[in-house]
Each structure stands twice: as structure tokens, then as C-alpha cells.
Scaffold this motif. Structure first.
Motif, PDB file in Angstrom:
ATOM      1  N   LEU A 161      -8.636   7.051  13.718  1.00  0.00           N
ATOM      2  CA  LEU A 161      -7.685   8.042  13.214  1.00  0.00           C
ATOM      3  C   LEU A 161      -7.713   9.219  14.167  1.00  0.00           C
ATOM      4  CD1 LEU A 161      -5.786   9.323  11.134  1.00  0.00           C
ATOM      5  CD2 LEU A 161      -7.796  10.007   9.803  1.00  0.00           C
ATOM      6  N   ALA A 162      -6.545   9.612  14.672  1.00  0.00           N
ATOM      7  CA  ALA A 162      -6.464  10.712  15.624  1.00  0.00           C
ATOM      8  C   ALA A 162      -5.231  11.555  15.297  1.00  0.00           C
ATOM      9  CB  ALA A 162      -6.384  10.189  17.056  1.00  0.00           C
ATOM     10  N   ALA A 163      -5.291  12.812  15.714  1.00  0.00           N
ATOM     11  CA  ALA A 163      -4.182  13.744  15.489  1.00  0.00           C
ATOM     12  C   ALA A 163      -3.794  14.383  16.812  1.00  0.00           C
ATOM     13  CB  ALA A 163      -4.582  14.815  14.475  1.00  0.00           C
ATOM     14  N   LEU A 167     -12.069  18.382   2.883  1.00  0.00           N
ATOM     15  CA  LEU A 167     -12.736  17.079   2.882  1.00  0.00           C
ATOM     16  C   LEU A 167     -11.774  15.916   3.069  1.00  0.00           C
ATOM     17  CD1 LEU A 167     -15.313  17.581   0.009  1.00  0.00           C
ATOM     18  CD2 LEU A 167     -15.792  17.510   2.442  1.00  0.00           C
ATOM     19  N   GLY A 168     -10.468  16.130   2.869  1.00  0.00           N
ATOM     20  CA  GLY A 168      -9.502  15.028   2.886  1.00  0.00           C
ATOM     21  C   GLY A 168      -9.472  14.289   4.213  1.00  0.00           C
ATOM     22  N   LEU A 169      -9.303  15.014   5.345  1.00  0.00           N
ATOM     23  CA  LEU A 169      -9.212  14.361   6.640  1.00  0.00           C
ATOM     24  C   LEU A 169     -10.558  13.801   7.079  1.00  0.00           C
ATOM     25  CD1 LEU A 169      -6.816  16.690   8.635  1.00  0.00           C
ATOM     26  CD2 LEU A 169      -6.325  14.477   7.610  1.00  0.00           C
ATOM     27  N   SER A 170     -11.651  14.493   6.716  1.00  0.00           N
ATOM     28  CA  SER A 170     -12.982  13.977   7.058  1.00  0.00           C
ATOM     29  C   SER A 170     -13.237  12.653   6.353  1.00  0.00           C
ATOM     30  CB  SER A 170     -14.060  14.993   6.682  1.00  0.00           C
ATOM     31  OG  SER A 170     -15.341  14.470   6.912  1.00  0.00           O
ATOM     32  N   ILE A 171     -12.892  12.579   5.060  1.00  0.00           N
ATOM     33  CA  ILE A 171     -13.073  11.328   4.309  1.00  0.00           C
ATOM     34  C   ILE A 171     -12.168  10.234   4.886  1.00  0.00           C
ATOM     35  CG2 ILE A 171     -12.702  10.241   2.063  1.00  0.00           C
ATOM     36  CD1 ILE A 171     -13.541  12.917   0.795  1.00  0.00           C
ATOM     37  N   SER A 172     -10.917  10.588   5.204  1.00  0.00           N
ATOM     38  CA  SER A 172      -9.982   9.607   5.751  1.00  0.00           C
ATOM     39  C   SER A 172     -10.477   9.067   7.091  1.00  0.00           C
ATOM     40  CB  SER A 172      -8.595  10.239   5.934  1.00  0.00           C
ATOM     41  OG  SER A 172      -8.086  10.684   4.692  1.00  0.00           O
ATOM     42  N   TYR A 173     -11.018   9.971   7.942  1.00  0.00           N
ATOM     43  CA  TYR A 173     -11.529   9.553   9.255  1.00  0.00           C
ATOM     44  C   TYR A 173     -12.634   8.513   9.097  1.00  0.00           C
ATOM     45  CZ  TYR A 173     -13.639   9.931  13.889  1.00  0.00           C
ATOM     46  OH  TYR A 173     -14.146   9.660  15.117  1.00  0.00           O
ATOM     47  N   ALA A 212       0.833  -1.207   0.000  1.00  0.00           N
ATOM     48  CA  ALA A 212       0.000   0.000   0.000  1.00  0.00           C
ATOM     49  C   ALA A 212       0.865   1.254   0.000  1.00  0.00           C
ATOM     50  CB  ALA A 212      -0.940  -0.016   1.209  1.00  0.00           C
ATOM     51  N   MET A 213       1.960   1.237   0.782  1.00  0.00           N
ATOM     52  CA  MET A 213       2.829   2.408   0.845  1.00  0.00           C
ATOM     53  C   MET A 213       3.586   2.585  -0.476  1.00  0.00           C
ATOM     54  SD  MET A 213       3.680   4.956   2.632  1.00  0.00           S
ATOM     55  CE  MET A 213       3.005   4.473   4.216  1.00  0.00           C
ATOM     56  N   VAL A 224      -6.369   7.197   2.087  1.00  0.00           N
ATOM     57  CA  VAL A 224      -6.076   7.759   3.408  1.00  0.00           C
ATOM     58  C   VAL A 224      -4.609   8.162   3.507  1.00  0.00           C
ATOM     59  CG1 VAL A 224      -5.959   7.220   5.868  1.00  0.00           C
ATOM     60  CG2 VAL A 224      -7.938   6.483   4.530  1.00  0.00           C
ATOM     61  N   LEU A 225      -3.703   7.278   3.056  1.00  0.00           N
ATOM     62  CA  LEU A 225      -2.268   7.576   3.144  1.00  0.00           C
ATOM     63  C   LEU A 225      -1.911   8.786   2.298  1.00  0.00           C
ATOM     64  CD1 LEU A 225      -0.847   3.934   3.015  1.00  0.00           C
ATOM     65  CD2 LEU A 225      -1.076   5.424   5.003  1.00  0.00           C
ATOM     66  N   VAL A 226      -2.509   8.887   1.082  1.00  0.00           N
ATOM     67  CA  VAL A 226      -2.237  10.055   0.226  1.00  0.00           C
ATOM     68  C   VAL A 226      -2.676  11.336   0.930  1.00  0.00           C
ATOM     69  CG1 VAL A 226      -2.934  11.215  -1.902  1.00  0.00           C
ATOM     70  CG2 VAL A 226      -2.264   8.812  -1.953  1.00  0.00           C
TER      71      VAL A 226
END
Length: 600
Positions: free
Chosen positions: A572-574, A556-562, A450-451, A490-492
Motif C-alpha cells: 500500500l503506497a500513497a 490508526l486507519g491507514l496504519s492498520i490498512s498498511y 468486496a466493493m 482497508v477499502l472503507v
């Protein structure tokens, strides 16, 4: 004037008797059910053991023992056999008695209160059994000082009776179930002495007078050993056909409804007592409720008559008020018409505003799509320009080499051109997979693969930010339960955010590491940027929330990833790193031991 008090007196006198009779009948039925259950429980518990003494008496070891009671080996064998049987049957004690009443073997032979050597010839159960009859008896043990129910059977060898086998059953388990309930349950013997009771203070108390004859019969059988017998302060009386008993105590007298059942096989009487205070209280409450209902009914009749008297007066007042009301209604109707007109205008304005808002929202989404297409085009242009330029150079060089006859070097250039074309195809494939809508099931996905696919997509972004990616997936890269394409998305998103955070800084390194923790796989992405401000830490995963400038993102990127990680069953946490920068922590379920499969 005396009529009303007389009616009330008669109502309470006769009504109390009727209500008490009804509630007493109901309580008697309930107590009868409790009595039948108690009798059934006692009979069932004792009947389980009734046939056992005769079976044990027929055992060869027991017959041999009573034939040679002085044989030590036979005694030891019988003791061990009785102890084993007693443990299996969970009875109290089992013992063998010679015709003279001496105990020669017992299940408690090795205990401090052993029956071996004790003489029980005075017990009625021994006297009946030695004469050839099956016997029952309940008593307090003179040696163990424990209450029990005794079964006895003769031990026969041929036509002779050589001894008696005695089986003692513990009754504490049944007695313990009687405490703390609505009913008081006790068992009394023919002399009226309480042998079992859910109220310990009544035990060995007599509900019949302790006359000299009763005491003499009790002492002759030593039924209660050295227990102190005392007559309870009982007064018996009746309410119609119901038997009542008043028992005096330290806290005053209590009246009980009594139901009894004689068990002839056991020669005892099971009694169920229910306090009548609650019954009489219910009768008084019901009588008071009926009286209150009659009072309310009488008051309602009086109020009705009073209302009828005032009806004519009110009708006159209503006629006068009707005219005034009609006038006010007309005025109010005109006011409502004006208000409705203003409301309709406001509704039309709000609908227009709502349409404009929806159009604006659609424009924003379209702008986001165009921005994404622009970024994708820039990525393709950046990634394809260098391979195309190199391919052009290799082509020109190959032509010159062919003209000069250096074909081997020309072939090497052509191979290099083929490698560049493969690279461009791989980049195009990864970008196409990343851009399409995922329709995949969850399965094992290798973080290493995946990476690797993710780096093909974001290499241009890392170059643009001049960022260095430090990757540490361990000696054996973990396998997680996820979807390959969505995990890449998510990784992107997370690594691209890290590249945005370090762009233009002195330390532009991004650290990506993975490790196992409590059966799960944790993947962290740390940058050395300014970190996550405390003011926005709670909103960083909200849709459309972004700290980037206008045109640089829709939030929208982090919301979609979460939500993608949540769909995977992870989190997923920051957080901010103590040494500076932000750390995004991705926690996923481990799929160790399974080969990663493409779950498209």
C-alpha cells in the motif's frame, strides 16, 4: 661474557637442524599423499581404456577389414565405426594398422591430420602388438603433434595376426589439474625426459643428463616427434633421508623436496616437488618463536626477582596509603548515600509519571473507541431513518387503500415495506461484519463483491461529503488473494479518507479503478483534494499520526490498512497525482482462475 653468545650459537645451530627435520618430515608426508593421489588418478584414467582395444579388435567390421584391406566399402564402414566409438568414449584417436605398419582406417579419417596412409611401424607399441602382445606406449603424435597414451592390441582372424588396433587416450585433462597448486607434479620417462607437467616450461626437459645413448633410444621410437629436448639445470642432493633437487631458472634457483613413484605398467615415474623455502621459513619461524619464548621467560624471571625486591617497599607504602584510603572511603560512602537517596526520589517520580502516561494512553484509546461508536451510531441513524419514514408512509397509505377496497395497491405498499426491511437488514449485516474482529484465512476474493459490500457501509459517508464515487473494475472484475472482511476494512478506510479530502471542494469525485499488472492486481483510489504534503509523506502510515482535527480520528486507519495489505502479501503506497489530488495504490496477488470463496 662469552658464555651467552656460545649458548645462542649452539641453540640456533642444533635447533635449526631439529626444526628443519621435523617440518621436512611433515612436508614429506603431505607430498606423499599428493603423490599417491596423482598416481591413483593417472592409473584410474588409463585403466578405463585398457580393455577397449581388444574389444574393438574383436568386432566383425575390423576383422573383415584386415582380411581384405583394399576393399573400399570395408574401409568406409570401419572409418565410420571408429569415429562413432571414438566420440562415445571421448578418446583422442582410434586406428587400424596393417602388418606392414600402414594405417588403413582411423577415427579421424576425414580430418586434416588423418592417420590413414601413415606408417607407424617404428612405434614400439606396434612392434609389440604385431607379435601378439598387448602394448602400451606414451608419446607425442608425429602426425597430430598431440601427446597421448597409446594402447595397442593384435587383430586376430583365427590363429593369424592380420593387423593392430591402436587406441590413443588424451592426457591433457589430468595434466591441467596439476597447475596452480602447492605442489609441482610431472611425469618422466626412463630417460629422465618430462612428458607431462603442471609447469609448461618444464615440458620435454630432462632431469637426467642427455647422453648419446638416451638420445638415440628416444629418437629410435620417435617418442617426442620433432620436439626440442633440453636438459634442465638440476642439482641433486640430500637432507638426511630426504631427496632434494635444486633447479635454476630465470628468477633464480629454487630448492624442492622430491618424492617419486615408478609405475611399471606405464614405464614412467611420477614426481611430486614441494619448495623447501616455505619449509625452511617455517623452521626459522618456529626457532625464532622458541627463542623469543625463552627470552620472554628469562625476562619474566628477572622481572619477578625485581618485583620481590620491591615488595617490601610497597607493603610499607600500602600501609600508609591504607589509612588514607579508609578515610576517603568513608567520605565517598556518605556522598553515595546522598546520591542514592536522590536517585530513589527520581525513580519514584518517574514511576508516577509512567503510570499517569499509561492512564492517559488508555483514556485516548477509550476515547477513540467511543468516537468509533458515535460514527457507527450516526451511520445507523442516517441509514435507518429514511427507510423507517418511508415504511411509515407506506403503512398509513396501505390502511387507507384497504378501507377503500383497493387491495392490490395495498399489497404493493406492503411489498415495498418488505423491501425496505430487507435493505435495513443488509445494512445491519454489513455493519456487523465490518465491526467484528476478523478471523479469516486468505483465499480468492472478488473485488466486485468486496466493493459492493464496502459501498453498503460507506454510502452514508459519501452522502455526507456530497462525494461522487466513479468505479471502474474493468469488464471482468479481478479476483485477488485476500480476506474478505479485512479487505473491506482497508477499502472503507481509504475511501473514507478520500471523502474527507474532497469534502467542501468544487470537484468532489473519487475515482476507483482496478487493472492487472505483471501478474498482480492493482487497485487505485484517487481523490481531487489537496494531496499528501511532502513533509508528512514518510509518516502517513505511522500509528497515531493524523492531520484531522481533535476528535476526528486517532490516526490508526491507514496504519492498520498498511499492515493488513502487507499480511496479504501486497503493498500500500500513497503518491500525489500530477494533475492534483492523492492516489492510494493497493497492489495484491492475483487469484485469477479461482472462484472467490468466503474465507471466514
Amino acid at each position: 661474557m662469552l658464555v651467552v653468545p656460545l649458548i645462542i650459537f649452539a641453540f640456533f645451530t642444533f635447533g635449526s637442524a631439529i626444526a628443519t627435520r621435523a617440518y621436512m618430515e611433515e612436508a614429506s608426508a603431505q607430498a606423499g599423499t599428493a603423490l599417491r593421489l596423482a598416481v591413483s588418478a593417472l592409473s584410474g584414467h588409463l585403466n578405463r581404456y585398457e580393455a577397449l582395444p581388444a574389444l574393438i579388435a574383436d568386432h566383425d567390421d575390423i576383422k573383415e577389414l584386415v582380411s581384405a584391406p583394399e576393399d573400399a566399402a570395408l574401409r568406409d564402414a570401419a572409418n565410420l565405426y571408429l569415429k562413432e566409438i571414438n566420440g562415445l568414449l571421448k578418446s583422442s584417436d582410434i586406428y587400424v594398422v596393417k602388418p606392414d605398419g600402414e594405417t588403413i582406417a582411423a577415427s579421424n579419417y576425414d580430418g586434416p591430420a588423418s592417420f590413414v596412409g601413415q606408417n607407424f611401424s617404428y612405434r614400439p607399441y606396434f612392434q609389440d602388438a604385431i607379435e601378439g602382445r598387448q602394448a602400451r606406449f606414451y608419446a607425442l603424435g608425429t602426425t597430430s603433434l598431440k601427446r597421448g597414451y597409446y594402447f595397442a592390441a593384435p587383430i586376430r582372424t583365427g590363429a593369424d595376426i592380420r593387423g593392430v588396433i591402436v587406441f590413443k587416450v588424451d592426457i591433457d585433462m589430468i595434466e591441467s589439474s596439476w597447475g596452480g597448486g602447492e605442489y609441482k607434479i610431472f611425469v618422466s620417462d626412463p630417460e629422465g625426459i618430462i612428458f607431462m607437467s603442471g609447469s609448461p616450461e618444464w615440458l620435454y626437459g630432462a632431469i637426467l643428463p642427455l647422453t648419446a645413448d638416451r638420445v638415440a633410444r628416444t629418437e629410435a621410437s620417435r617418442r617426442y616427434a620433432n620436439a626440442r629436448l633440453a636438459a634442465l639445470p638440476v642439482t641433486r642432493h640430500h637432507f638426511e633421508q630426504h631427496e632434494l633437487m635444486t633447479l635454476a631458472g630465470e628468477r633464480g634457483s629454487s630448492e624442492y623436496l622430491v618424492l617419486s613413484h615408478y609405475m611399471p605398467a606405464e614405464d614412467w615415474t611420477v614426481n611430486v616437488l614441494m619448495e623447501t623455502s616455505s619449509i625452511r621459513a617455517q623452521a626459522r619461524t618456529a626457532l625464532a618463536a622458541v627463542f623469543l619464548f625463552l627470552c620472554i621467560a628469562g625476562l619474566a624471571v628477572a622481572v619477578l626477582r625485581q618485583r620481590r625486591a620491591r615488595l617490601a617497599e610497597r607493603m610499607q607504602m600500602q600501609a600508609e596509603a591504607r589509612n588514607e584510603l579508609e578515610r576517603r572511603v568513608e567520605e565517598r560512602t556518605a556522598d553515595l548515600a546522598r546520591v542514592n537517596s536522590r536517585i530513589e526520589e527520581e525513580i519514584a517520580e518517574r514511576r508516577l509519571t509512567e503510570q499517569q502516561l499509561r492512564q492517559t494512553q488508555a483514556d485516548l484509546i477509550q476515547a477513540g473507541k467511543l468516537a468509533g461508536l458515535g460514527q457507527m451510531s450516526a451511520a445507523l441513524s442516517h441509514e435507518f431513518n429514511q427507510p423507517l419514514a418511508a415504511a411509515k408512509t407506506y403503512t398509513d397509505s396501505a390502511s387507507v387503500l384497504i378501507e377503500r377496497g383497493r387491495t392490490e395497491e395495498a399489497r404493493d405498499n406492503i411489498r415495498r415495506i418488505g423491501g425496505l426491511i430487507d435493505r435495513m437488514a443488509a445494512i445491519s449485516r454489513h455493519l456487523r461484519n465490518f465491526a467484528r474482529k476478523p478471523n479469516e484465512k486468505l483465499g480468492p476474493v472478488s473485488l466486485d463483491e468486496a466493493m459492493r459490500d464496502t459501498l453498503e457501509i460507506i454510502a452514508w459517508r459519501l452522502k455526507a461529503a456530497d462525494a461522487e464515487l466513479l468505479l471502474d473494475l474493468g469488464p471482468r472484475p479481478p479476483v485477488v488473494r485476500a480476506g474478505s472482511v479485512r479487505l473491506q476494512q482497508v477499502l472503507v478506510n481509504v475511501i473514507s479518507n478520500a471523502a474527507d479530502a474532497v469534502e467542501g471542494l468544487d470537484d468532489r469525485s473519487i475515482e476507483v479503478s482496478a487493472f492487472d499488472e505483471a501478474g498482480k492486481v492493482v487497485l487505485t483510489v484517487r481523490d481531487h483534494g489537496p494531496g499528501v504534503p511532502a513533509a508528512i509523506a514518510q509518516r502517513i502510515f505511522d500509528p497515531f499520526f493524523t492531520t484531522k482535527g481533535v476528535g476526528k480520528g486517532l490516526g490508526l486507519g491507514l496504519s492498520i490498512s498498511y499492515n493488513i495489505i502487507k499480511d496479504f502479501g501486497g503493498s500500500l503506497a500513497a503518491v500525489n497525482h500530477p494533475e492534483g489530488g492523492a492516489v492510494f495504490r493497493i497492489e495484491l496477488q492475483s487469484a485469477a482462475g479461482l472462484m472467490p470463496e468466503a474465507a471466514e
